[in-house]
Write a protein that holds these residues in place. Sequence first.
Motif, PDB file in Angstrom:
ATOM      1  N   LEU A 139     114.050 -49.410  29.818  1.00 25.16           N
ATOM      2  CA  LEU A 139     112.813 -49.297  29.043  1.00 25.16           C
ATOM      3  C   LEU A 139     112.705 -50.398  28.001  1.00 25.16           C
ATOM      4  CD1 LEU A 139     110.272 -47.636  28.297  1.00 25.16           C
ATOM      5  CD2 LEU A 139     111.736 -46.311  26.765  1.00 25.16           C
ATOM      6  N   ILE A 140     113.804 -50.699  27.311  1.00 24.87           N
ATOM      7  CA  ILE A 140     113.771 -51.672  26.218  1.00 24.87           C
ATOM      8  C   ILE A 140     113.403 -53.076  26.715  1.00 24.87           C
ATOM      9  CG2 ILE A 140     115.223 -52.895  24.548  1.00 24.87           C
ATOM     10  CD1 ILE A 140     116.577 -50.247  23.931  1.00 24.87           C
ATOM     11  N   PRO A 141     114.057 -53.617  27.765  1.00 21.94           N
ATOM     12  CA  PRO A 141     113.639 -54.960  28.237  1.00 21.94           C
ATOM     13  C   PRO A 141     112.197 -54.993  28.725  1.00 21.94           C
ATOM     14  CG  PRO A 141     115.795 -54.389  29.110  1.00 21.94           C
ATOM     15  CD  PRO A 141     115.247 -53.149  28.493  1.00 21.94           C
ATOM     16  N   SER A 142     111.732 -53.908  29.342  1.00 19.36           N
ATOM     17  CA  SER A 142     110.352 -53.886  29.843  1.00 19.36           C
ATOM     18  C   SER A 142     109.361 -53.955  28.696  1.00 19.36           C
ATOM     19  CB  SER A 142     110.119 -52.614  30.665  1.00 19.36           C
ATOM     20  OG  SER A 142     111.012 -52.537  31.753  1.00 19.36           O
ATOM     21  N   LEU A 143     109.579 -53.151  27.652  1.00 17.25           N
ATOM     22  CA  LEU A 143     108.677 -53.182  26.504  1.00 17.25           C
ATOM     23  C   LEU A 143     108.808 -54.493  25.742  1.00 17.25           C
ATOM     24  CD1 LEU A 143     109.038 -49.528  25.142  1.00 17.25           C
ATOM     25  CD2 LEU A 143     107.151 -50.503  26.449  1.00 17.25           C
ATOM     26  N   GLY A 144     110.027 -55.036  25.675  1.00 15.33           N
ATOM     27  CA  GLY A 144     110.208 -56.339  25.031  1.00 15.33           C
ATOM     28  C   GLY A 144     109.460 -57.432  25.752  1.00 15.33           C
ATOM     29  N   PHE A 145     109.479 -57.402  27.079  1.00 18.15           N
ATOM     30  CA  PHE A 145     108.746 -58.390  27.873  1.00 18.15           C
ATOM     31  C   PHE A 145     107.244 -58.281  27.625  1.00 18.15           C
ATOM     32  CE2 PHE A 145     106.481 -59.312  31.880  1.00 18.15           C
ATOM     33  CZ  PHE A 145     106.787 -60.650  32.015  1.00 18.15           C
ATOM     34  N   LEU A 146     106.737 -57.054  27.521  1.00 18.94           N
ATOM     35  CA  LEU A 146     105.302 -56.867  27.302  1.00 18.94           C
ATOM     36  C   LEU A 146     104.872 -57.269  25.890  1.00 18.94           C
ATOM     37  CD1 LEU A 146     104.780 -53.427  29.090  1.00 18.94           C
ATOM     38  CD2 LEU A 146     104.100 -55.694  29.913  1.00 18.94           C
ATOM     39  N   SER A 147     105.814 -57.319  24.943  1.00 12.82           N
ATOM     40  CA  SER A 147     105.466 -57.700  23.572  1.00 12.82           C
ATOM     41  C   SER A 147     105.529 -59.211  23.338  1.00 12.82           C
ATOM     42  CB  SER A 147     106.398 -56.998  22.581  1.00 12.82           C
ATOM     43  OG  SER A 147     107.722 -57.503  22.669  1.00 12.82           O
ATOM     44  N   VAL A 148     106.014 -59.973  24.308  1.00 12.74           N
ATOM     45  CA  VAL A 148     106.158 -61.425  24.138  1.00 12.74           C
ATOM     46  C   VAL A 148     104.824 -62.107  23.828  1.00 12.74           C
ATOM     47  CG1 VAL A 148     106.710 -63.575  25.365  1.00 12.74           C
ATOM     48  CG2 VAL A 148     108.302 -61.662  25.431  1.00 12.74           C
ATOM     49  N   PRO A 149     103.723 -61.821  24.562  1.00  9.86           N
ATOM     50  CA  PRO A 149     102.469 -62.536  24.268  1.00  9.86           C
ATOM     51  C   PRO A 149     101.966 -62.351  22.844  1.00  9.86           C
ATOM     52  CG  PRO A 149     102.335 -61.444  26.397  1.00  9.86           C
ATOM     53  CD  PRO A 149     103.584 -60.954  25.751  1.00  9.86           C
TER      54      PRO A 149
ATOM     55  N   SER B 215     107.671 -40.926  26.936  1.00 12.10           N
ATOM     56  CA  SER B 215     108.457 -39.694  27.014  1.00 12.10           C
ATOM     57  C   SER B 215     107.575 -38.520  27.402  1.00 12.10           C
ATOM     58  CB  SER B 215     109.133 -39.416  25.667  1.00 12.10           C
ATOM     59  OG  SER B 215     110.061 -40.408  25.338  1.00 12.10           O
ATOM     60  N   PHE B 216     106.366 -38.503  26.859  1.00 10.85           N
ATOM     61  CA  PHE B 216     105.411 -37.454  27.184  1.00 10.85           C
ATOM     62  C   PHE B 216     105.072 -37.474  28.673  1.00 10.85           C
ATOM     63  CE2 PHE B 216     101.410 -35.139  27.068  1.00 10.85           C
ATOM     64  CZ  PHE B 216     101.672 -34.160  26.120  1.00 10.85           C
ATOM     65  N   LEU B 217     105.052 -38.685  29.269  1.00 11.50           N
ATOM     66  CA  LEU B 217     104.731 -38.838  30.687  1.00 11.50           C
ATOM     67  C   LEU B 217     105.966 -38.769  31.583  1.00 11.50           C
ATOM     68  CD1 LEU B 217     102.154 -41.773  30.433  1.00 11.50           C
ATOM     69  CD2 LEU B 217     101.659 -39.339  30.711  1.00 11.50           C
ATOM     70  N   GLY B 218     107.155 -38.644  30.969  1.00  5.00           N
ATOM     71  CA  GLY B 218     108.380 -38.583  31.754  1.00  5.00           C
ATOM     72  C   GLY B 218     108.912 -39.927  32.185  1.00  5.00           C
ATOM     73  N   LEU B 219     108.525 -41.013  31.502  1.00  2.00           N
ATOM     74  CA  LEU B 219     108.949 -42.360  31.872  1.00  2.00           C
ATOM     75  C   LEU B 219     109.968 -42.947  30.907  1.00  2.00           C
ATOM     76  CD1 LEU B 219     105.503 -43.924  32.883  1.00  2.00           C
ATOM     77  CD2 LEU B 219     107.285 -43.037  34.393  1.00  2.00           C
ATOM     78  N   SER B 220     110.419 -42.169  29.941  1.00  2.00           N
ATOM     79  CA  SER B 220     111.427 -42.644  28.991  1.00  2.00           C
ATOM     80  C   SER B 220     112.778 -42.040  29.374  1.00  2.00           C
ATOM     81  CB  SER B 220     111.012 -42.266  27.569  1.00  2.00           C
ATOM     82  OG  SER B 220     111.912 -42.816  26.629  1.00  2.00           O
ATOM     83  N   VAL B 221     113.649 -41.850  28.400  1.00  2.00           N
ATOM     84  CA  VAL B 221     114.987 -41.327  28.689  1.00  2.00           C
ATOM     85  C   VAL B 221     114.881 -39.928  29.284  1.00  2.00           C
ATOM     86  CG1 VAL B 221     116.149 -42.715  26.963  1.00  2.00           C
ATOM     87  CG2 VAL B 221     115.168 -40.543  26.298  1.00  2.00           C
ATOM     88  N   PRO B 222     115.658 -39.622  30.320  1.00  2.00           N
ATOM     89  CA  PRO B 222     115.560 -38.316  30.961  1.00  2.00           C
ATOM     90  C   PRO B 222     116.283 -37.241  30.149  1.00  2.00           C
ATOM     91  CG  PRO B 222     117.248 -39.626  32.038  1.00  2.00           C
ATOM     92  CD  PRO B 222     116.628 -40.510  30.994  1.00  2.00           C
ATOM     93  N   PRO B 223     115.915 -35.963  30.333  1.00  2.00           N
ATOM     94  CA  PRO B 223     116.644 -34.866  29.706  1.00  2.00           C
ATOM     95  C   PRO B 223     118.097 -34.877  30.198  1.00  2.00           C
ATOM     96  CG  PRO B 223     114.549 -34.118  30.595  1.00  2.00           C
ATOM     97  CD  PRO B 223     114.777 -35.504  31.122  1.00  2.00           C
ATOM     98  N   PRO B 224     119.047 -34.338  29.415  1.00  2.00           N
ATOM     99  CA  PRO B 224     118.839 -33.609  28.149  1.00  2.00           C
ATOM    100  C   PRO B 224     118.837 -34.479  26.902  1.00  2.00           C
ATOM    101  CG  PRO B 224     121.131 -33.441  28.799  1.00  2.00           C
ATOM    102  CD  PRO B 224     120.461 -34.262  29.856  1.00  2.00           C
ATOM    103  N   THR B 225     118.836 -35.823  27.064  1.00  2.00           N
ATOM    104  CA  THR B 225     118.790 -36.683  25.886  1.00  2.00           C
ATOM    105  C   THR B 225     117.484 -36.460  25.136  1.00  2.00           C
ATOM    106  OG1 THR B 225     120.086 -38.361  27.056  1.00  2.00           O
ATOM    107  CG2 THR B 225     118.929 -39.057  25.077  1.00  2.00           C
ATOM    108  N   PRO B 226     117.557 -36.089  23.865  1.00  2.00           N
ATOM    109  CA  PRO B 226     116.312 -35.801  23.140  1.00  2.00           C
ATOM    110  C   PRO B 226     115.618 -37.074  22.681  1.00  2.00           C
ATOM    111  CG  PRO B 226     118.193 -35.450  21.698  1.00  2.00           C
ATOM    112  CD  PRO B 226     118.751 -35.802  23.054  1.00  2.00           C
TER     113      PRO B 226
END
Length: 286
Positions: free
Chosen positions: A153-163, A227-238
């Motif tokens: 998730l972190i590299p993907s969001l970092g890539f999208l923030s480059v522009p 996270s709300f859409l289920g695309l972030s860290v999976p359970p049980p990690t809060p």
Amino acid sequence: MFFRLLTFWMPLTWLLFVALCAVTAGWMPMPAPDIMDYDHQNALPGTVVILPEIIDGGTMSGARSRVCWLGTDAMGRDMLSRVIIGARVSLAVGVTAPLIGLVIGGLLGMVAGYFRGVTESIIIGFMDVILAFPGLVLLLAVGFYFGTHLWTLIPSLGFLSVPAFCRVSRATTLQLAGREFVIAAKMIGNNNSSILVREILPNVAIPLCVYGLIIMALMIVVEGVLSFLGLSVPPPTPSWGGMIAAGREVLGEAPHVCLIPAMVLFLTVLSLNVLGDTLRGWTRPQ
């Protein structure tokens, strides 16, 4: 002046408090965030829970109590523990992803704004391609092929923030390229690399760091939405977004399960935005 100091110290204090709790969570006397207690589901904040004490041999002797300061969720897990551990996910995404964008986008923006011409056209064209590509599609593809965990998730969001960082860096570099100290550095024979590092970079770093606070707030919100859409860290990690998503199912009978992480998320994002606006006002040239 007092108002500006207030808008600086209040959000900074909250952010430092959240960061300190996230870092020292392992030493806090609180239950693990994944321990379930089905006898105390959706307990209200401040509920005192009586737990039997188990000694050697599996026998129970006496009892001990603990206070659920923020209550429990639908599975009986301690809300305070989950909010604090969830702060690690939100802060990791909110700090690391913008840092990736700041370094890559900042350097590309400096190069584009300083050299201009074909170099600028190529870099800006590449940034336009990233902006035109649907970010959610990229995150879905990365999650499908590599799994939904923090280190994809972190590299993907970092890539999208480059522009975003590239545009700020380029705009600032364009203003600096014609200033007297840059022209003087060229006249005394400094090469382009030396001018970029010694003259341009220190002046570009300040607006980039201030803008980074705004992007940090955005990334924390984006992580919550994912996270709300289920695309972030999976359970049980809060995570804060995951807690909000889980709390919507019991919003009518136990609103605190959803509202507490939502309030923590709101205060953190608000603090970053206020702090960023305050620092931008202080660093803006008069």
